[in-house]
Design an enzyme around this catalytic site. Structure first.
Site, PDB file in Angstrom:
ATOM      1  N   GLU A  13       0.805  -1.219   0.000  1.00 30.73           N
ATOM      2  CA  GLU A  13       0.000   0.000   0.000  1.00 30.73           C
ATOM      3  C   GLU A  13       0.839   1.271   0.000  1.00 30.73           C
ATOM      4  O   GLU A  13       0.343   2.338  -0.362  1.00 30.73           O
ATOM      5  CB  GLU A  13      -0.949  -0.009   1.207  1.00 30.73           C
ATOM      6  CG  GLU A  13      -1.957  -1.152   1.151  1.00 30.73           C
ATOM      7  CD  GLU A  13      -2.748  -1.337   2.419  1.00 30.73           C
ATOM      8  OE1 GLU A  13      -3.887  -1.833   2.335  1.00 30.73           O
ATOM      9  OE2 GLU A  13      -2.232  -0.999   3.512  1.00 30.73           O
ATOM     10  N   ASP A 198     -11.432  -7.573  -2.385  1.00 28.36           N
ATOM     11  CA  ASP A 198     -12.210  -8.795  -2.215  1.00 28.36           C
ATOM     12  C   ASP A 198     -13.654  -8.442  -1.926  1.00 28.36           C
ATOM     13  O   ASP A 198     -14.000  -7.265  -1.766  1.00 28.36           O
ATOM     14  CB  ASP A 198     -11.633  -9.651  -1.078  1.00 28.36           C
ATOM     15  CG  ASP A 198     -11.651  -8.921   0.260  1.00 28.36           C
ATOM     16  OD1 ASP A 198     -12.695  -8.952   0.920  1.00 28.36           O
ATOM     17  OD2 ASP A 198     -10.627  -8.315   0.628  1.00 28.36           O
TER      18      ASP A 198
END
Length: 230
Positions: A13, A198
């Site tokens: 990230e 997800d």
């Protein structure tokens, strides 16, 4: 004073953002490296805080006290809750809550953060507007909505549906709500960007490793766009 502080929980990230820093220098505080330098013409500091609300809150507090950024940006990935969201889409938080905060046995509403009188913490409207515009320019599918945080990886339809029902959230993750609370307590504007990795259901444990890196890159790209314009 630093222009912008950027926090991500995991290496994918933040590692690209750190690699792009000019005049890069590092300070270590409470086991976390704070990478200071210049990105897109702005003076920034970037930290990989670790996973979960405690890591997020302590790293955010340390960043605010040491660097006094004008804005905190939390960038990363999340599970989808809103209908139609798929891996690679982006949610820009206008409010955040903590779905695992529960003092209902003593009469409080679900999610109330003791001592604040708040369930939801607002993000910086100017940053939300910039991010929405930049997402469109980058060709990203993005929506503005509530992000719910908790110290759980949501991977069951039952938990997913509970969070939607109780908080009307668009996405769920494990840090943003704690960062928003910390920024509120310090009167520091913040914004939270999450690319979907997800579906936060029974397939989440399969989807997450597949889409983590690509989703994190999208969130980082949008973060750079915000830094450039802020």
């Amino acid at each position: 004073m630093i222009d912008i502080g950027i926090i991500g929980a995991m290496a994918p990230e933040v590692e690209e953002l750190i690699s792009l820093l000019g005049d890069h220098r590092t300070a270590r505080v409470s086991g976390v490296d704070y990478h200071e330098g210049f990105l897109e013409g702005k003076h920034v500091v970037v930290a990989q805080c670790g996973i979960g609300k405690v890591y997020a809150a302590t790293s955010c507090e340390a960043m605010i006290l040491r660097y006094s950024p004008r804005l905190i940006v939390n960038t990363g990935v999340a599970g989808a809750l809103a209908k139609g969201l798929v891996p690679g889409d982006t949610v820009i938080a206008d409010r955040l809550c903590q779905h695992d905060m529960d003092t209902t046995p003593v009469g409080d509403p679900k999610g109330l953060i003791s001592g604040t009188g708040k369930i939801y913490f607002d993000t910086d409207p100017r940053s939300v507007k910039i991010l929405t515009e930049e997402a469109a320019m980058l060709g990203m599918r993005a929506q503005v909505g509530i992000i719910a945080s908790g110290d759980q990886f949501i991977a069951s339809r039952e938990e997913r549906d509970r969070i939607i029902r109780e908080f009307s959230a668009s996405a769920c993750e494990m840090e943003g709500g704690a960062i928003a609370q910390t920024c509120y307590l310090n009167s520091t504007p913040c914004v939270v960007i999450r690319a979907i990795s997800d579906s936060a259901d029974g397939e989440a444990s399969v989807d997450y490793p597949t889409f983590l890196v690509s989703a994190a890159k999208k969130s980082a790209a949008l973060t750079r766009a915000l830094v450039r314009r802020y």
